[in-house]
Design a protein around this motif. Structure first.
Motif, PDB file in Angstrom:
ATOM      1  N   ASP A  43      26.325  54.702   4.105  1.00  0.00           N
ATOM      2  CA  ASP A  43      26.340  55.656   3.098  1.00  0.00           C
ATOM      3  C   ASP A  43      27.672  56.573   3.702  1.00  0.00           C
ATOM      4  O   ASP A  43      27.388  57.772   3.566  1.00  0.00           O
ATOM      5  N   ASN A  45      30.560  57.701   1.983  1.00  0.00           N
ATOM      6  CA  ASN A  45      31.575  57.644   0.421  1.00  0.00           C
ATOM      7  C   ASN A  45      32.814  57.469   0.847  1.00  0.00           C
ATOM      8  O   ASN A  45      33.389  56.769  -0.385  1.00  0.00           O
TER       9      ASN A  45
ATOM     10  N   ARG B 223      23.612  55.724  -5.540  1.00  0.00           N
ATOM     11  CA  ARG B 223      23.538  56.133  -4.155  1.00  0.00           C
ATOM     12  C   ARG B 223      21.945  55.809  -3.773  1.00  0.00           C
ATOM     13  O   ARG B 223      20.955  55.999  -4.360  1.00  0.00           O
TER      14      ARG B 223
END
Lengths: 429, 785
Positions: A43, A45, B223
């Motif tokens: 995770d 970005n 996500r």
């Protein structure tokens, strides 16, 4: 840049577009997948941004390469005929229709496929850069080819620009009529459907060829109606040799010199010439067969004689081929006829069974009475009894494969040539 | 300049930029400097001059030593710096490679090493400047890859423009492009300039397109984690702003966020004129009293919410008109104490908490304000241009359970803090002192001692095994307002003085024309309130009515240097630039670093969905259409009755257009399907087995020189062939054979019917007969051109 507007018109667009993953692209994709997976799992970005930045060039590589090919037109500018055994020059015409972007790193992959054997020869050429709205000639040197008819195989154009990760390829329309070839003066039914005609290899006829031909003609022609006239003008006196006709002996001089002396005649150069090519594989003995090299030598000799005669001009020339198919063509000696005769020789194929009799039957009455007929064969033919006696009497057998003939006719860099020995002309029995 | 030279320079640039990106994370310029200088030097001394060419063996040895040193470093560090150590190893290897005579593989390796450095840096770095530099790196990489591709295409073959063929199929050796080791002039001739321009244009367009693709994928890719999970995983950076609780040490760096929170207009209640402030207003948000652990102040909201009272009748008041910007606001803000505006009905949703006297929304679930929320209150703490530092305690505090909480401190955890407080107080006044003096002396310790430094970043000297407040006071002495306020509150508690933390906003930008304060997130502030009992309050000059149950005295220990970091007095453009940079960092932080599933849903998916739904509703709403047509008709002077009639026609037309559109889509799909089926591999082996007669006929026609043209259908071709055969004098049966063959082929190919064996045999016999006639008998046929 090309200056031939008609060539540009003949250029055709491409089709059958494909995109293929290159090895470098596979590695690149692997790294990209690694970064993408890491960014998703962890995770992070920013890693995802890096991965996305890597995806873009990969995708756009394929699109850019395809866009280059979609705006190209291509013409195969091959000569109509080339000579066997030699590299030959040709070119492809690449026409970039794009109004803004140039075409980069084009690779053309073509094939020459023998119409008779199906064997193929690859041809490839590369061009680094073709500006927009311009046409360029892409020259290449073709491989030495054996005699025969050749078709252009699938013509592919490929580019991997700009990154080499994906290769886009396109294929020109495979029909030979759609890929332009250079214009030819004429085409025969047998050669119209091909893209390239490879004519026989031309050799060299030595300076002794003329005298050999005279002797052969003198010894071979026994028909009384041709005596004198075919011998031409008086040339000189010389010693008698074995085989000279008795009537040539000049008795007065012989008596004066006390040696047999004969008159020598100059053969008229304006005689029509007929070459009969016997491509029978049957050799001198029943068990022997004639190999491909010998067959090619026979054909090369025939082509060389025809070429010489056509260069000289002023006479008529005929060619009869007794091969797998029987062929006969006659015309005035000229470069145009030479071209056609060589094309006929290009497609001539040997035959296990002699087709000379059908050829002779076909020629009955078509050969001028004063024509010199050369019979080119692997071995002396046995004329059918009682058949075409006049033609047989007119003919001179040319022992191309004999050792003594090697000093008269030779092919450049010919390793298979027979060893030259004493020259002897023999008449056809 | 040769292609190779361009490649060398672009690869060096990529290496230098990669090292710069990596060094940003390590906050050192040495690494970037070394690699940049090394890259430039390698181009000159190795690539151009050839003076330095490290042998392969030596290079491998150096690489091995670097590996050993890195492993030793990793073993010694043993924490999260392993990744950086590995990245440094990549740099060492890259430098070694650059000083070798390079082959294609070496260029690939240098680029790959640089990419790995960037990957490591991207995993660790969070600044917006990194993103900017990443953009430059991206374009440099594109250029290097193009150059490398051109270089690779040009290597490994003789310098002739084309290959001399002659090898049988399968042994193809590619010719070189006329590029290798040649100048661009010889390669491109007169088109050199155009070639350069085209190459640069390609790189630029592909780069920009890639950026668009990147933006699209980045925001569209779903996500997996939401807010909470993301904060724990990558929340090392944050922005200034108001929050319900205080958690120190959770962020590595806090950024100034210029986002507007509210506008506050202060009007004198009596005169109705704007209240002129001489200092900065303190806008209360919430109050936290429970210092939990490790720098965490826990918030417990008051369950009892009362209605707002009017200000005392004989006390002058100032009206505060506040407009809160749309967004998420856990609290409402006001200058305490807050009352409702006399003689005016207060907004019914407003209330005030019983304990903290904090203005709030009665509906506690409501924290999201989709539109600007305006409310008016009054306060009595503004007098003579300043804000009263005291606030009345509304009830008897010493008997409250909160009293214990407000004096609670674990002295074992804060030895240095307690010692510092003692030292400060004893050095200031050795004797006994009152609470007011203690408060002032401790506040002055932070403000005037010069030992403390205000910063929004986390100190590099931070000892994570120690409580952040203890470490702040005893060790690094640098932090933002929450550190200062927390330290003062705990020091006060160490002296037995009840204290609490107040979170809100301090100051704002005063808008002179509008006479209001613009309060931004960067004005978020924390300060301390210390409790003074009635006696000490009275001694401090607090009115007796106000000091009935004691007062809370405001203490602000944060040094005055807490102006935004980007404010440079006198350089307006630089301030503006810095402000924009700061704002960019905020955007970067919110929409790039902080993009999670929740934010993605709010910022990307939901707006798109809303717009689509809205558009659909608009399109399907007959009233909207009628309104539109009515307004349209009004422009042309048509009557509403005409519009009603036209509406029916309009609906019919819409339905017709829809039907036609659907039909077109179906046709398009069928066309595309047909195009797809016409690929070169369209004929399956089963079909090919079924049509030998057609294949033989095609071969025969090719042989006789009448191959089918690309623009001809088989039927057209067969018709032409039949006509030619008939003209050539062939029998009717033979001349019709091509048509029969092609019709049978059509049945198989398009009708999916199999031709039975007798018919197939008959067709094959026809082909044989044709072959015999045309080839063996040499029947002359004049084929059409």
């Amino acid at each position: 840049m090309t200056t031939d507007p008609s060539a540009k018109r003949r250029a055709i667009p491409l089709g059958h577009f494909r995109v293929r993953l290159c090895r470098e692209g596979a590695y690149y994709l692997g790294v990209c997948a690694f970064v993408l997976l890491g960014s998703i799992l962890r995770d992070v970005n920013l890693l995802l941004v890096v991965a996305c930045m890597m995806i873009g060039p990969f995708v756009l590589n394929g699109l850019a390469a395809l866009a280059i090919l979609r705006r190209l037109r291509l013409a195969r500018m091959w000569p109509r005929s080339v000579e066997s055994g030699y590299p030959w020059a040709a070119h492809y015409l690449i026409d970039n229709h794009s109004g803004r972007t140039a075409a980069w790193t084009l690779q053309i992959e073509d094939q020459l496929v023998s119409a008779s054997t199906g064997r193929s020869w690859p041809v490839s050429a590369q061009r680094a850069y073709v500006p927009s709205r311009q046409s360029v000639d892409l020259p290449f040197t073709g491989p030495p080819l054996p005699r025969g008819l050749f078709r252009g195989g699938p013509l592919h154009v490929r580019t991997r620009f700009p990154f080499g990760l994906l290769a886009a390829s396109a294929q020109a329309i495979t029909s030979s009529s759609k890929v332009a070839t250079s214009p030819s003066a004429s085409s025969s039914p047998t050669t119209a459907a091909c893209d390239l005609i490879v004519t026989p290899r031309l050799g060299q006829l030595g300076s002794q060829w003329t005298s050999w031909l005279q002797r052969a003609e003198r010894t071979g022609r026994t028909g009384g109606n041709r005596n004198g006239r075919s011998e031409g003008e008086f040339h000189s006196m010389r010693d008698w040799r074995f085989g000279d006709p008795r009537k040539w002996i000049h008795w007065r001089t012989t008596a004066r010199r006390n040696r047999l002396t004969v008159r020598e005649w100059e053969v008229a150069q304006s005689h029509d010439l007929v070459v009969l090519l016997d491509l029978t594989r049957r050799g001198p003995s029943p068990a022997a067969t004639v190999g491909d090299a010998e067959i090619e030598r026979l054909i090369s000799f025939t082509a060389t004689v025809i070429a010489r005669q056509c260069v000289r001009g002023g006479t008529r020339i005929g060619l009869g081929i007794a091969g797998q198919s029987v062929d006969w063509i006659v015309g005035s000696a000229s470069p145009l006829v030479q071209d056609e005769l060589l094309r006929r020789l290009a497609v001539a194929e040997p035959t296990p069974i002699s087709t000379l009799p059908p050829l002779l039957s076909r020629l009955a009455g078509q050969i001028p009475a004063d024509a010199l007929v050369l019979l080119v064969a692997a071995s002396e033919p046995s004329w059918p009894a009682g058949e075409l006696p006049r033609l047989a009497l007119q003919s001179v057998y040319v022992p191309v494969l004999s050792n003594e003939f090697a000093t008269i006719f030779s092919l450049p860099n010919d390793a298979t040539a027979p060893t030259p020995t004493a020259l002897e002309a023999r008449s056809i029995p | 300049m040769t292609i190779e030279r361009g490649l060398q320079m672009s690869v060096a640039l990529v290496a230098a930029l990669g090292a710069c990106l990596l060094s940003m994370e390590q906050q050192t310029t040495a690494l970037a400097l070394i690699v940049s200088v090394g890259a430039a030097a390698s181009v000159y001394v190795t690539d151009m001059r050839g003076w330095v060419d490290l042998p392969r063996t030596f290079s491998n040895l150096v690489a091995l030593v670097a590996l050993v040193l890195t492993l030793a470093q990793i073993t010694r560090i043993g924490d999260g710096s392993d990744l950086l150590a590995l990245a440094n190893l990549l740099v060492y290897l890259q430098v070694v490679l650059m000083f070798q005579k390079k082959a294609q593989r070496d260029y690939w390796q240098i680029i790959a090493l640089s990419l790995l450095q960037v990957v490591v840096a991207a995993a660790l770095n969070l600044s917006m400047l990194f993103g900017v530099l990443l953009g430059f790196y991206f374009f440099a990489s594109l250029a290097a890859m193009v150059m490398l591709f051109l270089y690779r295409e040009s290597r490994g073959a003789p310098a002739v423009p084309a290959r001399v063929g002659g090898t049988p199929a399968g042994t193809d050796a590619l010719a070189t492009l006329p590029l290798a080791n040649e100048t661009a002039a010889s390669t491109f001739g007169d088109d050199r300039q155009a070639a350069y321009s085209d190459c640069c244009w390609r790189v630029l367009t592909i780069g920009l397109q890639t950026l668009l693709i990147t933006v699209f994928i980045f925001f569209a890719l779903p996500r997996l984690r939401g807010d909470e999970e993301l904060e724990t995983s990558s929340g090392a950076i944050g922005t200034t702003g108001m929050s319900a609780e205080v958690t120190l040490d959770d962020l590595e760096r806090v950024l100034e966020n210029p986002e507007t929170v509210m506008r506050v207009n202060l009007v004198d209640g009596k005169s109705g004129k704007p209240f002129e402030f001489l200092s900065e207003p303190y806008l209360h948000g919430t109050i936290v009293i429970d210092y939990h652990d490790n720098g965490h102040w826990r918030y417990q909201h008051d369950t009892t919410v009362q209605s707002l009272d009017e200000p005392p009748a004989d006390t002058p008041y100032v009206r505060q008109d506040i407009v809160v910007e749309p967004g998420r606001h856990p609290f409402l803000f006001s200058i305490a104490p807050a009352y409702r505006v006399p003689n005016r009905t207060a907004r019914p949703e407003l209330g005030i908490e019983e304990f903290s006297h904090q203005v709030t929304i009665k509906d506690r679930e409501r924290t999201e304000f989709p539109e600007a929320f305006a409310y008016s209150l009054t306060t009595t703490s503004l007098r003579s241009g300043v804000q009263d530092p005291y606030r009345a305690q509304p009830y008897r505090f010493s008997h409250s359970p909160d009293f214990e909480v407000c004096t609670e401190i674990d002295r074992d955890k804060f030895p240095q803090l307690c010692a510092t407080a003692e030292t400060v107080l004893s050095s200031a006044s050795p004797g006994p002192r009152d609470r007011l003096t203690t408060c002032r002396q401790l506040e002055a310790h932070f403000l005037r001692s010069g030992e403390y430094k205000y910063t929004l970043g986390r100190s590099p000297d931070r000892r994570f095994e120690v409580d952040p407040i203890e470490d702040f006071v005893g060790n690094h002495k640098s932090g933002h307002c929450e550190y200062f306020a927390s330290a003062l509150a705990l020091m006060l508690r160490s002296q037995g003085i009840p204290s609490r933390l107040v979170l809100g906003y301090k100051g704002g930008e005063y808008n002179e024309p509008g006479k209001y304060f613009i309060v931004r997130q960067l004005h978020a502030h924390a300060w301390v309130e210390a409790y003074l009992p009635k006696e000490e309050a009275l001694a401090a000059g607090v009115p007796a009515k106000m000091a009935r149950h004691g007062v809370w005295m405001r203490l602000d220990p944060t040094p005055a240097g807490n102006t935004p970091e980007w404010e440079m007095p006198g350089i307006a453009w630089l301030n503006s630039f810095n402000q924009w940079m700061d704002y960019s960092q905020v955007v970067w932080n919110q929409y790039v670093l902080g993009m999670n599933s929740d934010r993605q849903r709010e910022a990307v998916y939901q707006p798109i969905l809303d717009r689509v739904v809205h558009l659909g509703q608009q399109l399907l709403d007959p009233l909207a259409w009628e309104s539109f047509l009515t307004s349209l008709a009004a422009q042309f002077g048509l009557s509403p009755d005409f519009v009603r009639k036209a509406m029916a026609w309009f609906v019919t037309a819409v339905v017709l257009i829809f039907v036609i559109g659907m039909g077109s889509v179906i046709q398009m799909i069928r066309y595309l399907h047909h195009r797809w089926r016409r690929s070169p591999h369209e004929l399956s082996p089963e079909i090919l087995q079924q049509i030998p007669y057609y294949l033989q006929f095609e071969a025969l026609m090719r042989r006789v020189g009448f191959a089918r043209l690309g623009h001809q259908t088989p039927l057209e071709w067969a018709t032409a062939a039949s006509r030619a055969l008939a003209d050539g004098g062939l029998s009717s049966e033979l001349s019709h054979a091509p048509l029969q063959i092609v019709q049978a082929y059509y049945r198989v190919r398009y009708g999916h019917e199999w031709v039975d064996a007798p018919e197939r045999a008959r067709l094959l016999a026809s082909v044989r007969e044709l072959r015999h006639t045309l080839l063996r008998q040499r029947k002359k046929v004049a084929w059409p051109n």
